[in-house]
Design a protein around this motif. Structure first.
Motif, PDB file in Angstrom:
ATOM      1  N   ASN A  78       5.770  -9.959 -36.933  1.00  0.00           N
ATOM      2  CA  ASN A  78       5.288 -10.246 -38.283  1.00  0.00           C
ATOM      3  C   ASN A  78       3.949  -9.532 -38.529  1.00  0.00           C
ATOM      4  N   CYS A  79       3.365  -9.748 -39.680  1.00  0.00           N
ATOM      5  CA  CYS A  79       2.101  -9.080 -40.048  1.00  0.00           C
ATOM      6  C   CYS A  79       0.989  -9.379 -39.054  1.00  0.00           C
ATOM      7  N   ILE A  80       0.965 -10.640 -38.604  1.00  0.00           N
ATOM      8  CA  ILE A  80      -0.112 -11.033 -37.690  1.00  0.00           C
ATOM      9  C   ILE A  80      -0.040 -10.167 -36.430  1.00  0.00           C
ATOM     10  N   ILE A  81       1.170 -10.010 -35.908  1.00  0.00           N
ATOM     11  CA  ILE A  81       1.360  -9.252 -34.673  1.00  0.00           C
ATOM     12  C   ILE A  81       1.009  -7.781 -34.871  1.00  0.00           C
ATOM     13  N   TRP A  82       1.544  -7.187 -35.945  1.00  0.00           N
ATOM     14  CA  TRP A  82       1.233  -5.769 -36.180  1.00  0.00           C
ATOM     15  C   TRP A  82      -0.261  -5.570 -36.420  1.00  0.00           C
ATOM     16  N   SER A  83      -0.903  -6.532 -37.073  1.00  0.00           N
ATOM     17  CA  SER A  83      -2.348  -6.396 -37.303  1.00  0.00           C
ATOM     18  C   SER A  83      -3.128  -6.419 -36.006  1.00  0.00           C
ATOM     19  N   SER A  84      -2.754  -7.332 -35.086  1.00  0.00           N
ATOM     20  CA  SER A  84      -3.538  -7.344 -33.846  1.00  0.00           C
ATOM     21  C   SER A  84      -3.269  -6.075 -33.045  1.00  0.00           C
ATOM     22  N   VAL A  85      -2.030  -5.588 -33.090  1.00  0.00           N
ATOM     23  CA  VAL A  85      -1.731  -4.334 -32.394  1.00  0.00           C
ATOM     24  C   VAL A  85      -2.538  -3.187 -33.011  1.00  0.00           C
ATOM     25  N   LEU A  86      -2.568  -3.171 -34.342  1.00  0.00           N
ATOM     26  CA  LEU A  86      -3.285  -2.086 -35.017  1.00  0.00           C
ATOM     27  C   LEU A  86      -4.775  -2.091 -34.667  1.00  0.00           C
ATOM     28  N   SER A  87      -5.402  -3.281 -34.693  1.00  0.00           N
ATOM     29  CA  SER A  87      -6.838  -3.280 -34.375  1.00  0.00           C
ATOM     30  C   SER A  87      -7.080  -2.874 -32.931  1.00  0.00           C
ATOM     31  N   ALA A  88      -6.161  -3.271 -32.037  1.00  0.00           N
ATOM     32  CA  ALA A  88      -6.328  -2.872 -30.641  1.00  0.00           C
ATOM     33  C   ALA A  88      -6.185  -1.354 -30.492  1.00  0.00           C
ATOM     34  N   CYS A  89      -5.235  -0.799 -31.235  1.00  0.00           N
ATOM     35  CA  CYS A  89      -5.034   0.652 -31.172  1.00  0.00           C
ATOM     36  C   CYS A  89      -6.271   1.395 -31.658  1.00  0.00           C
ATOM     37  N   LYS A  90      -6.937   0.808 -32.626  1.00  0.00           N
ATOM     38  CA  LYS A  90      -8.159   1.420 -33.137  1.00  0.00           C
ATOM     39  C   LYS A  90      -9.229   1.443 -32.044  1.00  0.00           C
ATOM     40  N   ILE A  91      -9.365   0.304 -31.363  1.00  0.00           N
ATOM     41  CA  ILE A  91     -10.392   0.199 -30.321  1.00  0.00           C
ATOM     42  C   ILE A  91     -10.071   1.098 -29.135  1.00  0.00           C
ATOM     43  N   TYR A  92      -8.783   1.084 -28.724  1.00  0.00           N
ATOM     44  CA  TYR A  92      -8.425   1.803 -27.493  1.00  0.00           C
ATOM     45  C   TYR A  92      -7.844   3.184 -27.756  1.00  0.00           C
ATOM     46  N   GLY A  93      -7.820   3.574 -29.035  1.00  0.00           N
ATOM     47  CA  GLY A  93      -7.425   4.937 -29.378  1.00  0.00           C
ATOM     48  C   GLY A  93      -5.973   5.295 -29.117  1.00  0.00           C
ATOM     49  N   ASP A  94      -5.057   4.345 -29.339  1.00  0.00           N
ATOM     50  CA  ASP A  94      -3.635   4.664 -29.181  1.00  0.00           C
ATOM     51  C   ASP A  94      -3.065   5.101 -30.534  1.00  0.00           C
ATOM     52  N   VAL A  95      -3.012   6.412 -30.717  1.00  0.00           N
ATOM     53  CA  VAL A  95      -2.618   6.946 -32.028  1.00  0.00           C
ATOM     54  C   VAL A  95      -1.159   6.642 -32.351  1.00  0.00           C
ATOM     55  N   GLU A  96      -0.302   6.820 -31.367  1.00  0.00           N
ATOM     56  CA  GLU A  96       1.131   6.703 -31.638  1.00  0.00           C
ATOM     57  C   GLU A  96       1.524   5.277 -32.048  1.00  0.00           C
ATOM     58  N   LEU A  97       1.111   4.292 -31.227  1.00  0.00           N
ATOM     59  CA  LEU A  97       1.435   2.897 -31.542  1.00  0.00           C
ATOM     60  C   LEU A  97       0.699   2.452 -32.807  1.00  0.00           C
TER      61      LEU A  97
END
Length: 428
Positions: free
Chosen positions: A382-401
């Motif tokens: 859901n949105c909550i899950i994708w949002s936490s993944v997105l913020s983590a990707c921002k911090i850890y620099g995972d462009v693809e995910l």
DNA sequence: ATAGGGTTAG
């Protein structure tokens, strides 16, 4: 009830059934049913109506319907009992259909019927469209002077967010009783008109009406939403004055008010003074600790309660303790609790607990585990899950995910600009 | 004789 006894009168059986309905005494009720068949009263209108009500109240709605359908003639009571039964059983659609069927007969709905069918519109998807016509029935038949009918209408309009209509009705009531006030106050609270709820609460007291436990719960929830600790404390004094602190719902509202107002220790104090603590109260407390950054205390409390077997946690309770693990960064603990749900308590995790664990992995840079869990879980993210993944990707620099998460979020909430911005940061 | 309002919380 044995064969040696004198044959009971219809009146006695009718009263007895009514008592069984009120006290949910299933065992005695079915004996009375058997007795009235033995006595040859099966076709009695009053007794059959009382049976419909008895089965409906005891959540045996299938039996209630069966008795109703077997009746040769119906009266207002039998119609109303079954309609009310459907309403109480969250079968609003069936209640509305039965009401419609009743309109095709010679039996006219009265204010009992209208109250019951209006209640059917609360919590029933799509039932808002029925409200205006029910309201017209109420006015046409002159039931708009009944506080029973009016409070159900106010509640119904408030449920559907039509707070203006609810208020119009409220203002028209000439003799406002405590339930009318409580309904309106609770309606304001549900729609986050917390200031209006508090104003009405003051007005109610100026008219020398004493608040009930319902009033206090609503007002405390208004104080929570506004995070007005000072006012909340005043209400707490009132709670003590009235002696409502033993009411578990009031206690729950107090704990919530103190937690949201930022005084977690006062919340704990309320909990410690409550004699019948239940899972909901403990969960509030654990969540309170988690959200004010005292994750360790949340986890310690939870562990202690499990050890002493004072708590049987459910899914929501696990969400609270997993939230605490997230805030405190306890990955191992989080995994342990997540697994314990199934192994020790036979609970299958729902999407909220998956979201917690995914967030825990993601926040701590373990995007691989987060992604694996998302694929493994039996839910669509859901949105909550994708949002936490997105913020983590921002911090850890995972462009693809990060790109995938942003795309999913954009698909789910096209008007929300946040994922675009985060995605831009990831590319930087 | 039988039926109806706010039924609350994490």
């Amino acid at each position: 009830m044995n064969g040696l006894m004198e044959k009971p009168t219809k009146f006695a059986l009718c009263n007895a059934l009514s008592s069984c309905a009120k006290t949910l005494n299933w065992h005695l009720g079915i004996q009375i049913h058997a007795c009235l068949i033995r006595s040859g009263y099966e076709d009695n209108l009053f007794l059959s109506s009382a049976l419909v009500d008895f089965y409906a109240k005891c959540f045996a709605i299938v039996y209630a319907r069966k008795i109703f359908r077997a009746m040769k003639i119906h009266d207002q009571v039998s119609w109303t009992s079954l309609i009310a039964g459907f309403s109480a059983n969250k079968q609003g659609r069936d209640a509305l259909l039965l009401f419609k069927e009743m309109l095709g007969t010679k039996i006219r709905p009265n204010c009992f019927t209208l109250t019951s069918v209006i209640n059917a519109c609360v919590g029933q998807n799509g039932a808002l469209e029925h409200c205006p016509s029910l309201h017209v029935h109420v006015i046409k038949r002159g039931f708009d002077t009944s506080n029973f009918v009016t409070s159900s209408l106010i509640d119904c309009y408030a449920y559907w967010g039509q707070i203006h209509d609810a208020l119009l009705l409220f203002n028209e009531v000439s003799e406002k009783d405590i339930v009318i006030y409580n309904t309106m106050i609770s309606g304001f609270c549900q729609n986050l008109y917390s200031e209006d709820a508090l104003k009405l609460f003051v007005e109610m007291q100026e008219k020398n009406m004493s608040p009930t436990d319902h009033t206090l719960c609503s007002i405390l929830s208004a104080c929570s939403s506004l995070a007005v600790l000072l006012q909340g404390k005043q209400v707490h004094s009132l709670v003590i004055k009235i002696g409502s602190e033993r009411n578990v719902f009031v206690a729950s509202a107090l704990i919530d008010m103190y937690s949201k107002g930022g005084d977690i220790d006062a919340a704990r104090c309320v909990l410690d003074q409550t004699s019948n603590r239940n899972t909901v109260l403990w969960t509030s407390m654990i969540m309170g600790y988690a959200q004010c950054g005292r994750g360790l205390e949340a986890v310690e409390l939870f562990d202690c309660l499990l050890t002493k077997q004072e708590l049987i946690p459910d899914q929501v309770c696990f969400t609270a303790v997993l939230t605490a693990c997230n805030h405190a960064g306890f990955i191992d603990k989080g995994e342990e609790y997540f697994n314990k749900m199934r192994t020790s308590y036979g609970l299958s995790p729902d999407i909220d607990q998956y979201a917690c664990l995914i967030d825990l992995y993601a926040r701590n840079g373990n995007l691989r585990k987060a992604r694996d869990l998302m694929e493994e879980m039996p839910y669509d993210p859901n949105c909550i899950i994708w949002s936490s993944v997105l913020s983590a990707c921002k911090i850890y620099g995972d462009v693809e995910l990060g790109r995938e998460a942003a795309n999913q979020l954009i698909k789910m909430e096209p008007c929300n600009a946040a994922p675009y911005l985060t995605l831009a940061h990831i590319y930087d």
